[in-house]
Every structure is written in structure tokens, then in C-alpha cells.
Design a protein around this motif. Structure first.
Motif, PDB file in Angstrom:
ATOM      1  N   ILE A   5       0.856  -1.189   0.000  1.00  0.00           N
ATOM      2  CA  ILE A   5       0.000   0.000   0.000  1.00  0.00           C
ATOM      3  C   ILE A   5       0.888   1.234   0.000  1.00  0.00           C
ATOM      4  CG2 ILE A   5      -0.192  -0.079   2.515  1.00  0.00           C
ATOM      5  CD1 ILE A   5      -2.910   1.276   2.245  1.00  0.00           C
ATOM      6  N   ASN A   6       0.473   2.263  -0.728  1.00  0.00           N
ATOM      7  CA  ASN A   6       1.215   3.519  -0.753  1.00  0.00           C
ATOM      8  C   ASN A   6       0.336   4.610  -0.153  1.00  0.00           C
ATOM      9  OD1 ASN A   6       2.651   5.907  -1.472  1.00  0.00           O
ATOM     10  ND2 ASN A   6       3.657   4.775  -3.106  1.00  0.00           N
ATOM     11  N   LEU A   7       0.799   5.211   0.944  1.00  0.00           N
ATOM     12  CA  LEU A   7       0.050   6.277   1.611  1.00  0.00           C
ATOM     13  C   LEU A   7       0.226   7.620   0.915  1.00  0.00           C
ATOM     14  CD1 LEU A   7       0.826   5.471   5.354  1.00  0.00           C
ATOM     15  CD2 LEU A   7      -1.182   4.804   4.015  1.00  0.00           C
ATOM     16  N   ASN A  18      -4.798   8.060   7.302  1.00  0.00           N
ATOM     17  CA  ASN A  18      -3.685   7.262   6.791  1.00  0.00           C
ATOM     18  C   ASN A  18      -3.233   6.189   7.770  1.00  0.00           C
ATOM     19  OD1 ASN A  18      -3.342   8.112   4.186  1.00  0.00           O
ATOM     20  ND2 ASN A  18      -1.872   9.712   4.684  1.00  0.00           N
ATOM     21  N   LEU A  19      -3.172   6.523   9.047  1.00  0.00           N
ATOM     22  CA  LEU A  19      -2.753   5.531  10.024  1.00  0.00           C
ATOM     23  C   LEU A  19      -3.761   4.389  10.082  1.00  0.00           C
ATOM     24  CD1 LEU A  19      -0.828   4.521  12.184  1.00  0.00           C
ATOM     25  CD2 LEU A  19      -2.080   5.904  13.856  1.00  0.00           C
ATOM     26  N   ALA A  20      -5.038   4.702  10.060  1.00  0.00           N
ATOM     27  CA  ALA A  20      -6.073   3.666  10.085  1.00  0.00           C
ATOM     28  C   ALA A  20      -5.982   2.785   8.841  1.00  0.00           C
ATOM     29  CB  ALA A  20      -7.460   4.304  10.179  1.00  0.00           C
ATOM     30  N   TRP A  34       4.265   1.901   2.006  1.00  0.00           N
ATOM     31  CA  TRP A  34       5.215   2.902   1.528  1.00  0.00           C
ATOM     32  C   TRP A  34       4.700   4.313   1.842  1.00  0.00           C
ATOM     33  CZ3 TRP A  34       9.638   0.878  -0.459  1.00  0.00           C
ATOM     34  CH2 TRP A  34       9.597  -0.424  -0.980  1.00  0.00           C
ATOM     35  N   ALA A  35       5.629   5.245   2.024  1.00  0.00           N
ATOM     36  CA  ALA A  35       5.297   6.665   2.163  1.00  0.00           C
ATOM     37  C   ALA A  35       6.221   7.472   1.264  1.00  0.00           C
ATOM     38  CB  ALA A  35       5.439   7.125   3.615  1.00  0.00           C
TER      39      ALA A  35
END
Length: 350
Positions: A5-7, A18-20, A34-35
Motif C-alpha cells: 500500500i502507498n500512503l 492514513n494511520l487507520a 510505503w510513504a
């Protein structure tokens, strides 16, 4: 094929969610989170925040910008995050682009391939806890004629080898990535064009280093949107595609525009860029072909997405990173769950 997953960028209006989203991806068994960073939020602070509040999902930088940090500092950060996360960090690097490198960091965007190669050499040497020495065109360690001496990293990383990825688009960068990295971070990937636009270059680099593609992680990021109206879903990505193809970089140096041209959209890429750079962003978005959007995203029903996932796996993708679209947390979580369901329907889940 694994899922990631890319935030994206922190500060884009969805920080509270985003954290959830990352925690749900962790619960669902996604492989990596990923960030990104550009000239707003930095990736590493976000990843530390996520790692502290998840259990098993890896955290990775997509990307840490090379002009932003000295290579030894990157090695220190990677070793620290890998230790704090219990061996869950992946180091993704990239040169960014000339506008950010020179406008934000004050670092000339010259010889990006040679700079990347040297940077990786220094980072790897530092993380291996060798005494750090290097003589190159871009860095010399220690500096000659002064009090500096060869030092070694005092932190013991959790793992002997932290996976190193490079964001690559152009043929030469892709080939070098295959030669010196453990994985490639790709953007705007079309399963139908992946061999010609990326994999053959990565394979050439692996062969140059005496290696095969075994164990090399081909990791593209693909936007994901679930629904029955594929045309309407595609339209929501028109501004995003137009931004990259038309406005990311200058007319002379837009890597995404060149990629679209290599995928066969020569005329369309030129029109999108002309409109975007003239200030007609709506016209640029309208000029994006539906097929270009559909080929580089996962849109539609779970079954349709499963079919596309099979195509990516057959093309050579090993980790498919999803960017779940949605205006609310519920919509993004729904898309995330649809991703795992599609992977299972495609017969690709472990």
C-alpha cells in the motif's frame, strides 16, 4: 504476487485516515506500506509513526530523495528505523527531479545515474559497518587534508542486509537499478507494456551484474478504485495523470511524459503537456486517453481487478503496491479489502 500500500504524501488532507488505512493493511496481511516525500512531509517521520503502531507490515520509503541527505545520514536513518521496527524497513531511493533537486535542496541535477551509483555504494558500505571510505566524483570520505578519519556505524542494524529499492523510469536508470538494487519502484505501469518499458532494462542490468531476476522485487504503484462504472472511475484520475504527464518537470525533462510516449501515446502526451504548461489544466485532463488511465490503474469490480492483477503477475510484477482511492476513510478501507479479495480470486494469494 504480494500486495503493498502507498500512503502517498502526508499533509494531503487525509492524515487522520492514513494511520487507520495502514493498520487495516497490516491486519489484512499486506506486505509493505510505503510513504512518499517531495517538498512537504518527509517519508521517514511518517514511517516511524506507522511502524510504531503496526505489527507485521514492512514500512518503506518511496522515496527518500537523494539530494535531500548525505548518504551516511541515509544509512544511519535506515539502520535506526530497521532496528526500531524489528527488521521491517525497506530503503527506497530516488534522485527526484530537477525542479525539486535544484529549487528546494540547492543540489544540481547533474549526472543522476553516476550520483545514484555512488550514493548506493556509500550507503551499503556504511550499513555493513565497514569503516567508511570513498573516493568518487561526487563524494570523498574522509575529506582529504583535514581531521576526518574513517568511521563505522555504531548502530547494529537488525538485519545484515536491508532491502534497497530505486525509483526508476528511464531505460538507463532501470538498467542500473537492476544492476545495483534489490528492487525497482515503478509508476504508471501498464501490464501490456511492462516488458518493453521496464523489465527488459532491469533484466539487462541484472545480467550485467551476473544475476537473474530471482529475488529481485518489481514493485509498481497502481491506483485502485472499486465500482461498476469504469468510465466514471477513470475520469477521477484524469487530473492525476495530467499532472504527471503534462506538468511534472519541465518540457525538456518530464520523465513521465517520456514514459507515456514509450507506451505509444506520442501525440497524446505532447498535447497533454502543451495544454498543461499553457495553464489549461482542465484541457490537459480532458486530453488524457481513457485507455492510458485504464491500463495504469485498477478500476471496476473485484472480478475485473482480479483479472488485471493476473496480468500484472504474468508480466513479472512481484509486489503490486495499491493506492486505494476514496474521499472517506470508509471508501479507502473498502478499496483496501477489495484488493485482498481480488488477489484471492486471481489465485495469487500466498
Amino acid at each position: 504476487m504480494r500486495l503493498g500500500i502507498n500512503l502517498g504524501y502526508w499533509g494531503a488532507g487525509m492524515d487522520g485516515d492514513n494511520l487507520a488505512v495502514a493498520q487495516e493493511a497490516d491486519r489484512l496481511g499486506y506486505d509493505v506500506c510505503w510513504a512518499a516525500e517531495a517538498y512537504g512531509s518527509d517519508a521517514l517521520t511518517v514511517l516511524a509513526w506507522v511502524a510504531a503502531q503496526t505489527e507485521s507490515i514492512d514500512v518503506g520509503s518511496a522515496i527518500m530523495q537523494i539530494p535531500a541527505r548525505q548518504p551516511a545520514m541515509t544509512a544511519m536513518t535506515a539502520a535506526t528505523l530497521d532496528t526500531l521496527s524489528g527488521g521491517r524497513f525497506r530503503l527506497g531511493l530516488g534522485v527526484s527531479g530537477p525542479q525539486v533537486s535544484e529549487g528546494w535542496y540547492g543540489v544540481r541535477f547533474d549526472k543522476p545515474l553516476a550520483r545514484t551509483r555512488e550514493y548506493v555504494e556509500i550507503v551499503r558500505r556504511a550499513m555493513s559497518r565497514e569503516r567508511l571510505t570513498h573516493e568518487g566524483a561526487h563524494w570523498t570520505l574522509p575529506l582529504p587534508g583535514g581531521p576526518g578519519k574513517p568511521l563505522k556505524l555504531t548502530v547494529h542494524p537488525r538485519r545484515e542486509h536491508i532491502p534497497l529499492y530505486i525509483a526508476a523510469i528511464g531505460p538507463k536508470n532501470l538498467e542500473q537499478t537492476g544492476e545495483i538494487a534489490d528492487g525497482a519502484l515503478l509508476i504508471f505501469p501498464s501490464a501490456a507494456h511492462l516488458e518493453e518499458t521496464a523489465l527488459r532494462h532491469l533484466r539487462a542490468g541484472r545480467e550485467k551484474a551476473g544475476l537473474t531476476m530471482d529475488g529481485f522485487d518489481v514493485c509498481p504503484t497502481v491506483p485502485l478504485a472499486v465500482g461498476e462504472d469504469v468510465n466514471a472511475l477513470a475520469d477521477t484520475f484524469r487530473p492525476y495523470t495530467a499532472l504527471y504527464v503534462g506538468g511534472m518537470g519541465s518540457r525538456e525533462q518530464n520523465f513521465y511524459n517520456r514514459l507515456a510516449r514509450r507506451m505509444g501515446y506520442e501525440k497524446e502526451a505532447a498535447e497533454i503537456q502543451d495544454r498543461y504548461l499553457s495553464g489549461d489544466k482542465a484541457g490537459a485532463a480532458a486530453a488524457v486517453p481513457h485507455r492510458l488511465i485504464d491500463d495504469t490503474t485498477l478500476l471496476g469490480s473485484v472480478e475485473r481487478i482480479a483479472d488485471r492483477m493476473r496480468a500484472y503477475a504474468e508480466a513479472g510484477v512481484t509486489t503490486l503496491t495499491l493506492a486505494p482511492a476514496g474521499f472517506t476513510l470508509e471508501e479507502r478501507i473498502t478499496a483496501l479489502r477489495a484488493g485482498t479479495e481480488a488477489l484471492e480470486r486471481a489465485g495469487l494469494a500466498d
